[in-house]
Design a protein around this motif. Structure first.
Motif, short mmCIF file in Angstrom:
data_model
loop_
_atom_site.label_atom_id
_atom_site.label_comp_id
_atom_site.label_asym_id
_atom_site.label_seq_id
_atom_site.Cartn_x
_atom_site.Cartn_y
_atom_site.Cartn_z
N ILE A 261 2.67 0.90 -12.40
CA ILE A 261 3.04 1.55 -11.55
C ILE A 261 3.91 2.85 -12.91
CG2 ILE A 261 5.19 2.52 -9.94
CD1 ILE A 261 4.33 -0.85 -8.57
N ASP A 262 3.95 2.68 -13.56
CA ASP A 262 4.71 3.75 -14.39
C ASP A 262 3.71 4.33 -15.13
OD1 ASP A 262 7.72 2.81 -14.35
OD2 ASP A 262 7.27 1.18 -15.78
N ALA A 263 2.53 3.31 -14.89
CA ALA A 263 1.31 4.47 -15.86
C ALA A 263 0.79 5.29 -13.90
CB ALA A 263 0.73 3.69 -15.46
N LEU A 264 0.54 4.92 -13.42
CA LEU A 264 0.68 5.97 -12.04
C LEU A 264 1.00 6.87 -11.96
CD1 LEU A 264 -1.12 5.97 -9.37
CD2 LEU A 264 1.01 4.83 -8.32
N VAL A 265 2.03 6.96 -12.27
CA VAL A 265 3.74 8.03 -11.78
C VAL A 265 3.01 8.92 -13.28
CG1 VAL A 265 5.80 8.21 -12.32
CG2 VAL A 265 5.51 6.69 -11.41
N ALA A 266 2.72 8.34 -14.60
CA ALA A 266 2.27 9.03 -15.69
C ALA A 266 1.99 10.19 -15.44
CB ALA A 266 2.75 8.23 -16.92
N ALA A 267 0.27 9.35 -14.84
CA ALA A 267 -0.86 10.09 -14.74
C ALA A 267 -0.57 11.13 -13.91
CB ALA A 267 -1.37 9.69 -14.45
N MET A 268 0.92 11.72 -12.60
CA MET A 268 0.57 11.79 -11.95
C MET A 268 1.65 13.48 -12.94
SD MET A 268 -0.39 11.63 -8.86
CE MET A 268 0.24 13.02 -7.69
N THR A 269 2.40 13.27 -13.71
CA THR A 269 2.80 14.34 -14.80
C THR A 269 1.78 15.62 -14.86
OG1 THR A 269 2.76 12.94 -16.18
CG2 THR A 269 4.53 13.29 -15.18
N GLU A 270 0.41 14.84 -15.55
CA GLU A 270 -0.25 15.43 -15.85
C GLU A 270 -1.20 16.21 -14.52
OE1 GLU A 270 -4.85 15.39 -17.26
OE2 GLU A 270 -3.58 14.27 -18.68
N VAL A 271 -0.86 15.95 -13.49
CA VAL A 271 -1.28 16.50 -12.28
C VAL A 271 -0.35 17.89 -11.63
CG1 VAL A 271 -1.79 16.84 -9.57
CG2 VAL A 271 -2.59 14.68 -10.71
N GLU A 272 0.63 17.65 -12.41
CA GLU A 272 1.63 18.26 -12.04
C GLU A 272 1.11 19.90 -13.50
OE1 GLU A 272 4.16 19.59 -10.35
OE2 GLU A 272 2.82 18.41 -8.86
N GLU A 273 0.54 18.87 -14.71
CA GLU A 273 0.53 20.10 -16.15
C GLU A 273 -0.17 20.77 -15.26
OE1 GLU A 273 1.04 17.91 -18.90
OE2 GLU A 273 2.79 17.00 -18.77
N VAL A 274 -1.73 20.29 -15.20
CA VAL A 274 -2.79 20.88 -14.45
C VAL A 274 -2.73 22.09 -14.15
CG1 VAL A 274 -4.61 20.47 -13.73
CG2 VAL A 274 -3.79 19.17 -15.51
N PHE A 275 -2.27 21.32 -12.53
CA PHE A 275 -2.16 22.00 -11.10
C PHE A 275 -0.83 22.47 -10.34
CE2 PHE A 275 -5.92 19.02 -10.67
CZ PHE A 275 -6.76 19.84 -10.14
N GLY A 276 0.36 22.80 -11.13
CA GLY A 276 1.16 22.95 -11.25
C GLY A 276 1.90 24.17 -10.71
N ARG A 277 2.36 25.16 -10.61
CA ARG A 277 2.41 26.00 -10.05
C ARG A 277 3.35 27.07 -11.43
NH1 ARG A 277 5.47 25.19 -4.40
NH2 ARG A 277 3.78 24.65 -3.22
N ILE B 154 0.91 -0.89 -0.32
CA ILE B 154 -0.07 0.26 0.30
C ILE B 154 1.20 1.22 -0.03
CG2 ILE B 154 -1.76 1.28 1.39
CD1 ILE B 154 -2.93 -1.17 2.48
N VAL B 155 0.42 2.44 -0.63
CA VAL B 155 1.56 2.94 -1.00
C VAL B 155 0.44 4.66 -0.96
CG1 VAL B 155 2.85 5.02 -2.28
CG2 VAL B 155 3.25 2.30 -2.37
N SER B 156 0.25 5.32 0.16
CA SER B 156 -0.56 6.10 0.45
C SER B 156 -0.01 8.05 0.42
CB SER B 156 -1.43 6.85 2.26
OG SER B 156 -1.99 5.29 1.52
N PHE B 157 -0.28 8.31 -0.07
CA PHE B 157 0.45 10.00 -0.45
C PHE B 157 -1.03 11.48 -0.85
CE2 PHE B 157 -0.18 7.90 -4.74
CZ PHE B 157 -1.18 9.04 -5.44
N VAL B 158 0.01 12.28 -0.61
CA VAL B 158 -0.94 13.52 -0.98
C VAL B 158 0.03 14.34 -2.05
CG1 VAL B 158 -2.25 13.37 1.12
CG2 VAL B 158 0.16 14.79 1.57
N HIS B 159 -0.71 15.18 -2.50
CA HIS B 159 0.38 16.21 -3.48
C HIS B 159 -0.25 17.34 -2.53
CE1 HIS B 159 1.01 19.28 -6.48
NE2 HIS B 159 1.26 18.39 -6.97
N GLU B 160 0.86 18.45 -2.25
CA GLU B 160 1.28 19.44 -1.54
C GLU B 160 -0.28 20.70 -2.32
OE1 GLU B 160 4.93 21.28 -1.35
OE2 GLU B 160 5.88 19.28 -0.13
N ASP B 161 0.03 20.82 -3.24
CA ASP B 161 -1.23 21.62 -3.95
C ASP B 161 -2.62 21.27 -3.91
OD1 ASP B 161 0.82 23.52 -3.19
OD2 ASP B 161 1.71 22.75 -5.32
N VAL B 162 -2.85 19.34 -4.41
CA VAL B 162 -3.79 19.19 -4.67
C VAL B 162 -4.61 17.74 -4.02
CG1 VAL B 162 -4.43 17.77 -7.41
CG2 VAL B 162 -2.88 19.57 -7.14
#
Length: 418
Positions: free
Chosen positions: A402-418, A345-353
């Motif tokens: 897991i690679d797919a999870l990480v790749a999807a997280m890059t869009e989180v950065e693109e959409v919500f990144g500073r 189990i890997v639980s995580f939060v994004h600081e801005d999202v």
């Protein structure tokens, strides 16, 4: 006390590919993309053999159990009780009668709370749980406390999500009537040292219930080696169907417990003046049970045993290490739950999202991960977050998931990144 030691052999890619072929749903597409299923902590997918077992029951055996003299009823009863014996072997119970069928872990804990604990606690007595528990191992005990005047005592956890064992030892007192702990945290992945915790409690004459919902598919469970008094788990967490679960309890405890529900099949005789209850475990199984679910659960345990829980555990441990490194490398992502001993189990939060927004973006990439409080709101409060995203692994997951999870997280950065 010698417990089963997991092997360190990790299955190769071909083995995982063969396992994946056993799960029809993994060929599904989500939003036009291949399904990446990382929500196994909520429920596991079902292999074809489990689906077939349930279908076969309804096509060839469907009848009620314990009540008919005709062939279908006898066949259903034999298969249903054989499933009970199969479950007993899987967790090394002393006898099948120590296995009570329930709807799931939640009902199992409520059964113990109302039938074992409530009748023997008084105002001022204590029920000991931990700060990492699922709501199903909190609320039933709160209800008992409200009913009896007992007090709920909570063992703290540290910033890594590890139980404070020194505090645990101090907090078991003369008024402690039961210890109820999770084997594996559903929100953090922490594996508790349950053998040691049971030994400490038993040295003071206190019985122990283990919530095994998150452990049963990932760790070898030997209830006699652990010496736990109660062990609860759900079928749908171990590749079986929903609506079926198990309460293991030592036979002497079941004998001493009154029934929790009344009705058909939990009786030997009924008059308007008096009812004589059935023997264990049937005195706790009022009404028509989930017959097909029990049979399919046995098929699920056959499937797991054919691969080996130790092999599955080694595979998931490798995935956990890979995912932990990958998530730590992401900007503004913080892991919640960093114990040395964890399940997959890997639980995580994004600081801005917010976790729900992260989960929505993951879904659009075909990645099914859980976003929310995971029925563990006190854990969220302990770490000061409203929710987390949780990726949880099973035997059919692979590094590419897991690679797919990480790749999807890059869009989180693109959409919500500073």
């Amino acid at each position: 006390m010698k417990l089963i030691e997991p092997v360190t052999t990790i299955p190769d890619r071909d083995a995982v590919a063969r396992w994946r072929e056993d799960f029809p749903i993994l060929s599904e597409r989500v939003h036009g993309k291949p399904l990446v299923y990382l929500d196994n902590g909520a429920t596991t997918q079902k292999p074809a053999t489990v689906i077939e077992a349930e279908r076969r029951y309804y096509e060839h055996t469907n009848s009620n159990v314990h009540r008919g003299v005709h062939l279908l009823s006898q066949r259903a009863t034999e298969t249903y009780e054989a499933a009970r014996a199969r479950i007993a072997r899987f967790i090394n119970a002393a006898r099948p009668e120590e296995i009570v069928y329930v709807r799931g872990t939640t009902e199992a804990i409520n059964l113990v709370a109302q039938s074992d604990v409530r009748p023997r606690v008084a105002p001022g007595d204590e029920i000991l749980i931990s700060a990492m528990e699922h709501h199903s191992n909190i609320v039933p005990w709160q209800i008992v406390c409200e009913q009896t005047g007992a007090r709920l005592v909570v063992v703290p956890i540290d910033d890594r999500g590890v139980l404070d064992i020194a505090a645990y030892e101090r907090m078991i007192g003369e008024r402690t009537r039961i210890v109820a702990l999770t084997h594996v945290s559903n929100a953090l992945g922490t594996i508790n040292p349950v053998a040691r915790l049971i030994e400490i409690a038993h040295a003071r004459g206190v019985p122990v219930l283990l919530d095994g919902a998150q452990a049963i598919a990932h760790l070898p469970v030997d209830v006699r080696a652990l010496d736990c008094d109660f062990y609860a788990f759900s079928g749908h967490k171990v590749y079986g169907p929903t609506g079926i679960g198990v309460l293991y309890a030592k036979a002497d405890r079941l004998e001493a417990m009154p029934p929790w529900q009344g009705g058909g099949d939990m009786i030997r005789s009924v008059t308007f003046e008096r009812t004589t209850y059935n023997a264990i475990p049937w005195k706790f199984e009022a009404g028509t049970p989930n017959i097909a679910g029990a049979i399919a659960l046995a098929a699920a345990l056959d499937y797991v045993d054919a691969i080996g829980v130790d092999v599955i555990g080694a595979h998931e441990a490798a995935l956990l290490a890979y995912a932990t490194d990958a998530m730590r490398a992401l900007p503004r992502v913080r892991l919640i739950g960093t114990a040395d001993h964890k399940a997959g189990i890997v639980s995580f939060v994004h600081e801005d999202v917010h976790a729900h927004d992260v989960g929505t973006i993951l879904d659009h990439h075909g990645v099914a991960a859980r976003a929310g409080h995971h029925c563990a709101m006190p854990v969220m409060q302990r770490f000061g977050v409203p929710a987390t995203v949780r990726a949880s692994f099973a035997l059919y997951n692979k590094r590419e998931d897991i690679d797919a999870l990480v790749a999807a997280m890059t869009e989180v950065e693109e959409v919500f990144g500073r």
